[in-house]
Scaffold this motif. Structure first.
Motif, PDB file in Angstrom:
ATOM      1  N   ASP A  37       0.840  -1.203   0.119  1.00 44.39           N
ATOM      2  CA  ASP A  37       0.027  -0.134  -0.029  1.00 44.39           C
ATOM      3  C   ASP A  37       0.922   1.315   0.004  1.00 44.39           C
ATOM      4  O   ASP A  37       0.272   2.296  -0.453  1.00 44.39           O
ATOM      5  CB  ASP A  37      -0.875   0.103   1.248  1.00 44.39           C
ATOM      6  N   THR A  38       1.949   1.046   0.637  1.00 44.93           N
ATOM      7  CA  THR A  38       2.962   2.255   0.576  1.00 44.93           C
ATOM      8  C   THR A  38       4.573   2.029   0.190  1.00 44.93           C
ATOM      9  O   THR A  38       4.624   0.840   0.183  1.00 44.93           O
ATOM     10  CB  THR A  38       2.837   2.840   1.901  1.00 44.93           C
ATOM     11  N   SER A  39       5.322   3.118   0.000  1.00 38.72           N
ATOM     12  CA  SER A  39       6.534   2.665  -0.548  1.00 38.72           C
ATOM     13  C   SER A  39       7.329   1.840   0.573  1.00 38.72           C
ATOM     14  O   SER A  39       8.194   1.165   0.228  1.00 38.72           O
ATOM     15  CB  SER A  39       7.093   3.872  -1.096  1.00 38.72           C
ATOM     16  N   GLU A  40       6.993   2.476   1.915  1.00 40.41           N
ATOM     17  CA  GLU A  40       7.807   2.230   2.910  1.00 40.41           C
ATOM     18  C   GLU A  40       7.560   0.559   3.016  1.00 40.41           C
ATOM     19  O   GLU A  40       8.707  -0.136   3.066  1.00 40.41           O
ATOM     20  CB  GLU A  40       7.330   2.947   4.082  1.00 40.41           C
ATOM     21  N   ARG A  85       6.231  -2.670  12.103  1.00 44.01           N
ATOM     22  CA  ARG A  85       6.626  -2.934  10.738  1.00 44.01           C
ATOM     23  C   ARG A  85       7.422  -4.358  10.848  1.00 44.01           C
ATOM     24  O   ARG A  85       7.416  -5.126   9.747  1.00 44.01           O
ATOM     25  CB  ARG A  85       7.795  -1.838  10.255  1.00 44.01           C
TER      26      ARG A  85
END
Lengths: 715, 715
Positions: A283-286, A442
Motif C-alpha cells: 500500500d505504501t512505498s515504505e 513494521r
C-alpha cells in the motif's frame, strides 16, 4: 513477447553505449549521464556524441553517430524531442539495436508529442531497434555495473532488490532513500512513456538477473493485463514480486447495469490479477521496501506461529498485537523450551511468549534465549525486540545475535527501538543482511509477508477444471446464432429466452419457467406447478425487476395470480412505457435454501472477472463479495466462498442448515468458463442463486446478461 | 481527583529533590539519575542520599533522608524494593510531599511484591504523600527544565509534545527516536505500576503545561474507564490527545449469552470511549508521533478539500490516492487559481489538482504556486511533494516555501522524497515547525488527522436526551421488586414476563403477546389476533429460541397452530429436558418492515455500552454493528445508524422503502437510559427490532436480558 526476448539484451548487457547529447555543461542532463556512465565503472565502451565536438571526461566527443566506432549496441538520447526521430534513424543506420530516450516532450504533452512518439516507434521498428522511454531517466545495474541514469550521485549501493518504475521521480527518491535505509538495489529501470518496452518486458528480463532476489514494481497501470498476469505469475514462482499500484481513485466508474458491474472496479480486477499471479501488493512505498528486505534476506517460515523475544513488557505487547493484526499467531512454547529459558533468566522474567527477559538482559541472554526459541519445533519465526538496553549497548546485542540468526533456517526480524543509541546495532544487522525495522509493527508486517510468500509457493496452481461439456467454440456459436437473429435489444440486454438457453447450454441449473401472456394462461401455469408461485415481468428492457414492481412472490391462489398478472404489467408500463414486454414468467416458489449472487464482467485490462457473494437487492450495501480472474480452478472457487460471509454460511450457521456448497462451486466454474468463452458478454449475473440442502443442488432464480453492442455488431 | 489536584505539584514543579540511592558507580541507575538531574539545568535544589556518604558531582551525599535541608518536596527512590517502605516513612517524617519509586520488584513479581506495594501505599497515605511508580523510569520536563529519569543522555530536545507511558522501555525508545526524527518533547512521564498516580491524573496535570500543545499516551489499559473518559474529554476540548492503546488481542473473551455480548470486546469499548472523549487513536508509534507533530504545529483546516503541489506525476498520483484513502477529497480549483498557475508554469504543466509543475520547477515556482493554492477558498490545506529536484536543491525550495506556509492560516504538510539529498530541507522545515514526512502516504494521513481534530472541535457535545419519563430510581426499584420476587433464574436470564414489563416501563414498544399453555388456548389466541400468527417458546432457560426449534412463523390456520404448539414443546424438551417452560407465546405476524438489532452490555472498564446493527440470526457473521458509550445523545444515536448498513438502509434503498428511523433512534435512547440506570443488567438485547414505514414506529419482537447474579444478590 517472451522474457527471454534477445532484443532486450542491449539494455541489460550492452557492449558499447552511445550517449547522444553528451554535454560539457555540468547543469545539463547530458553531463550528468556522461559522468554516471564513466564513474559507474562500466566495463563496456562509452562513446559521446554532440555536434559541437570537444572532449568530456578525457574522451573525444564525436560530432555524429555515424562516426562512433565498435563496439556499440545501445544509444541513449538526451536531445530535444524534435531531434529524436532523426537521431534514431542515424542510430539505426549505425547498427545500434536499442535506444533509451531520456528526453521529454512526447505523448505526455499532447497530440503533437504523441505523433512524434509514433514517428520514433516507426523508425525504430524499421531497424528492428527496441526503445525504452521516452521520458525515461534511464537504468542502472549495480553488479554489471552500469549507471545509465542522469541522477545526481551517488547511485544506490549494490544489493538484491530490483526496482522497475513508471515514475522517474520515484526512482530518484528511492535511490536516495534506500541509501539512507541501508539497503542496496540490484537493478533500477525507469520505464517512461513505454512507447515500446513495457513493465512486463522488463519484469521478465530483470528476473533473470542472478543478483536480483526480489522484484519491486511502481505501477500506474499495466499495458496488457493478461500478459502481465502470465509473466508475473511465471516470475513469482521463482522470485518474489511486490507491486505498489497507484491511481486507485483516479479511475472513473463506467456505466454498469448489474451489481457485479457496480462492484467490479479497476481495483478489484488488479487485486484479483495480483492474487492470481502471486504478486504481493503493497500500500505504501515504505511497506514495499520493508517487505523487499525481508524477502531478499530471510528464509521462509514453515507456518504462522511466531515467538517474540524482548527485554521490556510494553514493546512485547505491541509486537503481540501487531502479529495478530497481521494474521499470525503467538507460538505455544514447548515445555523443554520454557525449561531452557528458565535456566537462563532471572525468576521475574516472563517465560511465556512474548518472552520478556527483563531490562537486565545481557547480549549472551539475548543470544541463548533466541537459540532456544529457534529450536522449538512449534516456533516458525522470531521477532526480536531491542530497545536501547539500559546496561549494555544494542551493538553488543546485535553482534551476539547475528551468528545465531545466520545458523537458523527460520526467519528472525529485529525491532530496534530508538534512533541514535541503536545506530551501531543497525549497521551490524544491515551488514549481516538481517532485516531490522524501527518499531515492532513494521517487523510483524514483514514476518507476515514471509508467511504469505511461503504459502503462495506451497499452493500449486491447478489447471482450471473442465466441468463444462460445452467447448468455447460451441458457446460462441450459440451466442452468435442468437445475435444474428437480432434478438439483442439496443441497450445490450439479452432477452430472457436467450439468457436461459445460454445458461442451460453451460449447464447452469434454472427453474422451469413459462411465460404467460394473459391472466388465464398465468392461472393455468400456476395450477400446473402448484401453489404458491412466483411471477416476474418478462422484458429485456427492465433490468432491476423488483425495483419496477415487476416481481410478486408467494401467490397462493388463482385470484392472486390473476390480479398479480395485471399489477405487474401496470407497474411495468408506468415505469417504462416504452418497454417491450414478452409477458409474465410463472415459476414455483422455492421456500427453503440460501441465496447468493454469482456474476461475471469483462474487465478492460484483465478480461473475465468472476464475483461471488451475498445476493439479493442489498448486494452493494452489504458489499460481501469477492472477485477472481476467470478461468477459475476448484481451489480458487472454494477460496471465493471462504472470503465471504455468504460463502462461509453455506457450511451452516446456528439454525441455518448447511447448503450444497459443491453446487455453488460447480456453478462458479461454469460461469467462469462462460465468461472466458464469451468476451462479448460484458455482464452476466445470477441473483439470486438459490442453494438448497446438501446434495439438492442450486437454481439460478434470476439471470441477466448484457452484451457489448459495438463488439457484437462485428461478430 | 481533579486535574487541578494540588498534591501533584511536587512532581511537576518541585522545589527540591531528594535522590535516595544516589551512587558514585557509573553503571548504577542512582548515578545516571544524579547525572541527569545535575546536567538538566534544573533550578531547584538537588540533594543526594546514600548511607555510604561521600560526594557526587561536587555535592555532599547525605547519609540519611532526615539530614536533607530545605527546600525539599519530591523524593526519588532508587533502592532495593525491600528498603522502600522504610525510606518512604523517613520521607514522610522529613515532610516530603511526593515520591517517585524507580525500583522494580513490586506487584509485577508476584504476591510478595504486591504486598510490599500495598505497604508503600499505606505509608504514603499516612503522610498525605503521593507516589509515582513503582517501576517508573521517572519524568522529565524540557522547559522547566528537569530530567528526573535515569536514562542515558542526551534527553529529548525541548518541544511541544507531552508523552505519558505505561511502559518505561517505550519512554527510552521514544526519547532516542524523537531526536532522530527531529522533534522535541515538552514532558515525559513514566507511570510504572501506578500504585497511586495513574494515567488520568497525569493527563490532567500535563495538559495544564503551557508548553505542551499535544498529549500522547502509550496505554496498556485505563485504571477507571469512566473517569478517564470524563477527564480526557475535558482535556481534548483544549488540546489534542492521541493514544496508542496496546493489548488488543490480549483480552480473553468472557462467556456471553447475547449477540451484543459476543461482539462487544474490550476493543469496541475502548473505541467507543476514545470517540466519546475525542481522543485520537493511533495504531502504531510512528503514526502517533507523525500526527502529534502536525497537530502541534499546523493550523486546523476548515474542510476536507486538499490540494497537492508536486514537481513529478508519480508521487502526485500516490498523494491523491492517499488523500482519498484517508477520507479527504481533492479540491476543485477555482478558475482564478488555474489562471494564476498557468501564468507561472510552462505549458506542459498540469494545472488540475494534483498540480504538477514538472521537474524543472524552481524554488520561486514552488513558492508562488503554493501561495496561489492557499488563497483559493475551495482549498482547505495543501500537501507539497518535494523529491530531490533535478536542477535545484531541496533546501532552496524549503527556504522559499517556509514564509508562505507561516503566513497562511491553512495547514501545509510536506512529503520529502528521499534521504540524503533532502537533509537540508528537512532541517529547515523542522526548525520552522512545519510537519514533513518521508512519503506522501504519511503526509496525507496527518492532514486527515487535522481534519478529524477540526471536526471534533466543531461538534459540540449535546446533553444526553431525557426521552424517558422513568427516572433512574424508578427503573432500579422496578428491577429490585422483580428480583426480590426471585424471578431470576440461576443462569441470570430474566423471565420473558419481567423483560416485557421492564421494556414497557422504559417505553420500548412491544407487540401484544399472550402465553398459551394448551393447544386450545393457542388456537383461541390466534383467532383473536387473526391469521397468520407467530409462536415462540416461553422459557427463561432457553436463550437462542430459534436454535432450539422454539420459533414458528407464518402459521395460517387453527390446525397449524395446534400442531405447532405440540412441536415447539417437543423440541424444547428434546434440547433442554430440565428447562422450565411457561408455555408458548402467540403474537400476530408482522410481514413488512426492516429488522435491526439493538443491545446493551456492561463493560467492566467503561460501563454501559450500546450496540446497533444488522439483526437476525447472522449478527456475528455479518458483523455490521457499531458501539457507543451510554448515555447517548440524539446525535450519537444517529451516528450509530450512519456507521452501519442496517442504519443507512433505514433511509430506503432500491425497492426497500424508507423506515421509521426516528423510532429506532428513540429506542436506542431508551435502551441507553435503561443500561445506564441498571448496571445489574449485564446484557439486554432486542433482536429483531422490527422497524415499520415512516411514522409507523417499531416493535421489539424479541427481547432478552441477563443480570449479573452476584451483583443482584446485593441489591
Amino acid at each position: 513477447m517472451s522474457r527471454n526476448e534477445p532484443s532486450l539484451i542491449p539494455f541489460f548487457a550492452p557492449q558499447g553505449i552511445v550517449l547522444v547529447g553528451a554535454s560539457q555543461n555540468p547543469v545539463k542532463l547530458g553531463y550528468g549521464l556522461a559522468r554516471n556512465l564513466v564513474h559507474s565503472n562500466y566495463q563496456g565502451a562509452v562513446h559521446f556524441v554532440n555536434p559541437n565536438g570537444g572532449s568530456l571526461f578525457g574522451r573525444l566527443i564525436y560530432t555524429s553517430i555515424a562516426q562512433v566506432p565498435d563496439p556499440a549496441d545501445l544509444a541513449i538520447l538526451l536531445i530535444p524531442a524534435a531531434a529524436v526521430p532523426r537521431a534514431l534513424d542515424e542510430c539505426g543506420r549505425r547498427g545500434l539495436q536499442a535506444a533509451i530516450i531520456g528526453s521529454g516532450g512526447f505523448r505526455e504533452t499532447g497530440q503533437e508529442g504523441a505523433e512524434l512518439e509514433q514517428d520514433c516507434l516507426r523508425i525504430a521498428a524499421g531497424y528492428g531497434m527496441r526503445l525504452l522511454g521516452p521520458n525515461s531517466i534511464g537504468l542502472l545495474d549495480t553488479h554489471l555495473p552500469i549507471d545509465a541514469t542522469f541522477l545526481p550521485p551517488p547511485g544506490p549501493l549494490p544489493g538484491d532488490v530490483a526496482f522497475i518504475s513508471h515514475s522517474g521521480a520515484i526512482c530518484a527518491a528511492v535511490i536516495d532513500w534506500a541509501r539512507g535505509q541501508g539497503f542496496g538495489l540490484s537493478r533500477l529501470v525507469s520505464l517512461g512513456n513505454q512507447a515500446d518496452v513495457n513493465e512486463t518486458d522488463v519484469l521478465g528480463a530483470a528476473a533473470q538477473d542472478p543478483y536480483t532476489r526480489v522484484l519491486t514494481l511502481y505501477l500506474e497501470g499495466v499495458s496488457d493485463g493478461r500478459r502481465f498476469v502470465e509473466e508475473a505469475g511465471r516470475v513469482a514462482r521463482e522470485k518474489p514480486v511486490i507491486a505498489l499500484k497507484v491511481g486507485r481513485y483516479a479511475s472513473g466508474q463506467q456505466a454498469v447495469a448489474s451489481h457485479t458491474g457496480a462492484l467490479a472496479g479497476q481495483e478489484s480486477a488488479f487485486n484479483a490479477a495480483f492474487r492470481r499471479a502471486g504478486v504481493i501488493r503493497a500500500d505504501t512505498s515504505e511497506e514495499m521496501f520493508d517487505w523487499a528486505r525481508a524477502l531478499a534476506w530471510s528464509p521462509l517460515p514453515q507456518g504462522r506461529s511466531m515467538a517474540v523475544l524482548t527485554n521490556a513488557g510494553g514493546p512485547g505487547v505491541t509486537a503481540a498485537d501487531a502479529l495478530e493484526a497481521n494474521g499470525l499467531v503467538l507460538a505455544q512454547l514447548q515445555e523443554e523450551t520454557t525449561a531452557s529459558l528458565r535456566s537462563m533468566l532471572p525468576p521475574a522474567a516472563s517465560l511465556k511468549n512474548p518472552v520478556d527477559m527483563l531490562a537486565s538482559a545481557t547480549p549472551e541472554q539475548y543470544a541463548r534465549c533466541l537459540a532456544a526459541l529457534l529450536v522449538d519445533p512449534g516456533v516458525h519465526g522470531v521477532l526480536v525486540i531491542l530497545p536501547p538496553p539500559p546496561t549494555h549497548t544494542a551493538g553488543a546485542v546485535a553482534k551476539a545475535l547475528i551468528p545465531i540468526i545466520h545458523a537458523s533456517s527460520k526467519p528472525v526480524v529485529i525491532a530496534l527501538m530508538g534512533e541514535r543509541l541503536i545506530q551501531e546495532a543497525v549497521e551490524h544487522f544491515r551488514a549481516a543482511r538481517i532485516p531490522e525495522y524501527r518499531f515492532p509493527e513494521r517487523s510483524a508486517s514483514s514476518l507476515s509477508i514471509l508467511v504469505e510468500r511461503a504459502e503462495f509457493l506451497n499452493r500449486s496452481r491447478e489447471v482450471p477444471a473442465g466441468t463444462n461439456p460445452v467447448s468455447g467454440q460451441a458457446g460462441r456459436e450459440l451466442l452468435q446464432a442468437w445475435l444474428s437473429k437480432e434478438q439483442l435489444a439496443s441497450n445490450g440486454f439479452l432477452s430472457q429466452g436467450v439468457v436461459l438457453e445460454l445458461a442451460q447450454t453451460y449447464g447452469i441449473p434454472t427453474p422451469p419457467t413459462d411465460i404467460a401472456t394473459s391472466p388465464e394462461e398465468a392461472v393455468r401455469l400456476a395450477t400446473k406447478y402448484g401453489y404458491p408461485v412466483a411471477m416476474k415481468i418478462a422484458s429485456q428492457d427492465i433490468a432491476h425487476k423488483s425495483d419496477a414492481g415487476g416481481v410478486l412472490l408467494h401467490l397462493s391462489d388463482a385470484e392472486a395470480v390473476s390480479q398479480g398478472f395485471a399489477a405487474i404489467l401496470e407497474n411495468a408500463k408506468k415505469l417504462k412505457p416504452q418497454a417491450e414486454i414478452q409477458g409474465v414468467f410463472i415459476h414455483p416458489m422455492y421456500l427453503s435454501g440460501q441465496d447468493v449472487i454469482i456474476g461475471a464482467v469483462q474487465d478492460p485490462q484483465f478480461g473475465p472477472l468472476v464475483m461471488f457473494g451475498s445476493g439479493g437487492v442489498e448486494v452493494e450495501g452489504l458489499n460481501d463479495v469477492a472477485f477472481a480472474l476467470a478461468p477459475l480452478t476448484q481451489a480458487e472457487a472454494s477460496d471465493l466462498l471462504e472470503k465471504t460471509w455468504a460463502g462461509r454460511k453455506l457450511k451452516g450457521y446456528r439454525n441455518i442448515p448447511p447448503a450444497d456448497r459443491q453446487a455453488v462451486i460447480d456453478c462458479l466454474l461454469r460461469i467462469s468458463q462462460l465468461a472466458s468463452n464469451l468476451p462479448e458478454l460484458v455482464e452476466f449475473e445470477i441473483n439470486p442463486l438459490r442453494v438448497f440442502s446438501m446434495g439438492e443442488g442450486a437454481l439460478a432464480l434470476d439471470i441477466r446478461a448484457r452484451a457489448r453492442y459495438n463488439q457484437l455488431s462485428t461478430i
